[in-house]
Design an enzyme around this catalytic site. Structure first.
Site, PDB file in Angstrom:
ATOM      1  N   CYS A 163      32.150  71.474  40.595  1.00  0.00           N
ATOM      2  CA  CYS A 163      32.829  69.969  40.975  1.00  0.00           C
ATOM      3  C   CYS A 163      31.439  69.961  41.894  1.00  0.00           C
ATOM      4  CB  CYS A 163      33.807  70.949  42.031  1.00  0.00           C
ATOM      5  SG  CYS A 163      33.749  71.903  43.668  1.00  0.00           S
TER       6      CYS A 163
ATOM      7  N   GLU B   7      41.257  70.891  47.157  1.00  0.00           N
ATOM      8  CA  GLU B   7      39.841  70.443  46.891  1.00  0.00           C
ATOM      9  C   GLU B   7      39.218  70.064  45.673  1.00  0.00           C
ATOM     10  OE1 GLU B   7      37.037  72.214  49.459  1.00  0.00           O
ATOM     11  OE2 GLU B   7      38.673  72.875  50.657  1.00  0.00           O
TER      12      GLU B   7
END
Length: 486
Positions: free
Chosen positions: A288, A254
């Protein structure tokens, strides 16, 4: 100061709290005022090995434990998080530099993921499949992978550690967790304490606080873990995935993003402004999924930009312990320098600073820049801080092209009065997640979470977590007699 910073500033290996035996210490600082929070002697390669061996020993009995008994541990962890929420929030604010509002948001999601892990314990199901061979029965069993290595980031440390640790354990695995050096307590040893107090058997969760300068790739290359779950930058993620693949390990990666927040010509401007400000500036932009780029149809550009800048001016920057603060510090001086440098580079390349925030130590005030040339390298990368770029477009086709002009594909948002128009637009964006008439920052326990392109490989949450942390085994049974050619 929370006692966690004294009591939990250790390694947690095979159910025992102990100092590392490395030759130097990781110093845990408050990113806002530089206060020393803790000092942790790092773990060595030998201690990483001890953690993995302990996990391997404990995992077999844990996998054989009744799933209902495993579930009880997670029910207790959830109760402990609820009881200790105020203390954990204080640790998050002090160590990660987020506000109490951000800590509350993080802990709310963490509790939701724990609730999902309670159910996940009972989720694995086997199947019986037909065979073209008479008398044969095909059984497909879903089993734990064994041991999972987890590497977590500094920005949402408690949640993003828990998102891998809890489901991996719930599914019958053991875990070795390596938290980020800037958040070793909130992203590591707090979880160990919660699971220890909830009655998790020793060895099933181990936390090693260390650095690659000490252990190199030992955490990744060790023969015990079969899955590596990593959340962090694309540069490090590329290395993690490469090393894992070279050792035939599965990796769940991720990574960062460069999300576009798109405002079409029929959008509700006031609502879009509110959603865009949150999408960019939640936790100082150190998320993010944050909206790095805001793309506005030219017909709405002046109105949107004026209202957007006005709202950003109201965001108070300062001490994250102050309830009025919305913008706290970035995590460290290197990050502050990188964000400030990005602003100066954008201006040098021709961008207009509609709002040019000052930098004082690690406190970086918001900056809003418009007109950055579309071929700028800054629009291709993730800027992990309170800086946003606004660009205009003419029509949906150009908006799609600009939004996709990035090596990343994690999240995004599109605003329009026509929901189905928004969905049609969203389908054209190469990204793992995108939201119509909402913010870019979202996470939910049962919805697949992950990115495309340089934003990662694999998914977590819900059924995808089941796939990530289990494997299948085919066992066939011949009830009659097979015929063989020789």
């Amino acid at each position: 100061m929370s006692s966690y910073f004294t009591d939990l500033a250790q390694q947690y290996i095979d159910g025992k709290w102990r100092p590392g035996t490395g030759s130097w210490d990781i110093i845990d600082f408050n990113p806002y005022d530089g206060e020393k929070l803790a000092s942790i002697t790092i773990a060595t390669v030998d201690e990483v090995d001890q953690a993995y061996q302990a996990a391997a020993r404990a995992q077999k009995e844990w996998a054989a434990t009744n799933a209902y008994a495993r579930r009880a541990v997670f029910e207790k962890v959830l109760r402990l998080v609820e009881e200790r929420e105020a203390q954990i929030s204080e640790v998050l604010v002090a160590e990660a530099g987020g506000t109490f509002g951000k800590a509350a948001f993080e802990l709310h999601l963490a509790k939701e993921f724990l609730r999902e892990s309670i159910h996940l314990s009972l989720r694995p199901e086997g199947r019986i499949l037909p065979s073209p061979i008479d008398g044969k029965e095909n059984r497909v069993y879903r089993e734990p992978v064994g041991v999972v290595g987890v590497i977590s980031p500094f920005n949402v440390p408690f949640l993003l550690s828990l998102k891998s640790v809890a489901p991996a354990l719930a599914l019958g695995n053991a875990v070795v967790l390596k938290p980020h050096q800037n958040t070793p307590i909130s992203g590591g040893t707090v979880l160990a304490k919660l699971f220890e107090d909830a009655g998790l058997p020793p060895g099933l969760l181990n936390v090693v606080v260390t650095d690659i300068a000490e252990i190199g790739d030992a955490f990744l290359e060790h023969p015990v873990p079969r899955v590596i779950s990593f959340t962090g930058s694309d540069k490090v993620g590329r290395h993690v995935a490469t090393v894992a693949a070279s050792h035939f390990k599965r990796s769940i990666i991720e990574l960062g993003g460069n999300s576009a927040f798109v405002v079409l010509d029929d959008a509700d401007v006031d609502y879009a402004v509110d959603a865009a400000v949150f999408s960019r500036f939640v936790h100082q932009g150190q998320v993010c999924m944050a909206a790095n780029r805001i793309l506005v149809d030219r017909s709405l550009a002046d109105e949107f930009t004026e209202k957007f800048v006005a709202k950003v001016r109201t965001l108070q920057a300062g001490d994250p312990r102050d309830p009025a603060t919305l913008i706290g510090p970035v995590i460290n001086s290197q990050q502050a320098e990188a964000v400030t440098g990005a602003v100066e580079q954008a201006i040098a390349e021709g961008a207009t600073a509609l709002l040019h925030g000052a930098t004082t130590d690690n406190l970086v005030e918001p900056s809003v820049l418009s007109g950055l040339p579309l071929d700028s390298a800054l629009l291709q990368q993730e800027v992990f801080g309170p800086v946003v770029f606004i660009n205009t477009f003419d029509g949906e086709e150009e908006a799609v092209r600009i939004a996709n002009d990035t090596p990343y594909g994690l999240s995004g948002a599109v605003h329009t009065a026509d929901i189905e128009r928004g969905v049609r637009f969203a389908k054209q964006i190469v990204t793992g997640m995108i939201h119509v008439n909402d913010a870019t920052v979202h996470d939910e326990p049962i919805v697949p979470f992950g990115g495309e392109k340089n934003s990662g490989v694999g998914r977590l949450n819900g059924e995808t977590t089941l796939e990530a942390f289990t494997t299948t085994k085919w066992i066939s049974v011949q009830h009659g007699r097979s015929g063989f050619p020789f």
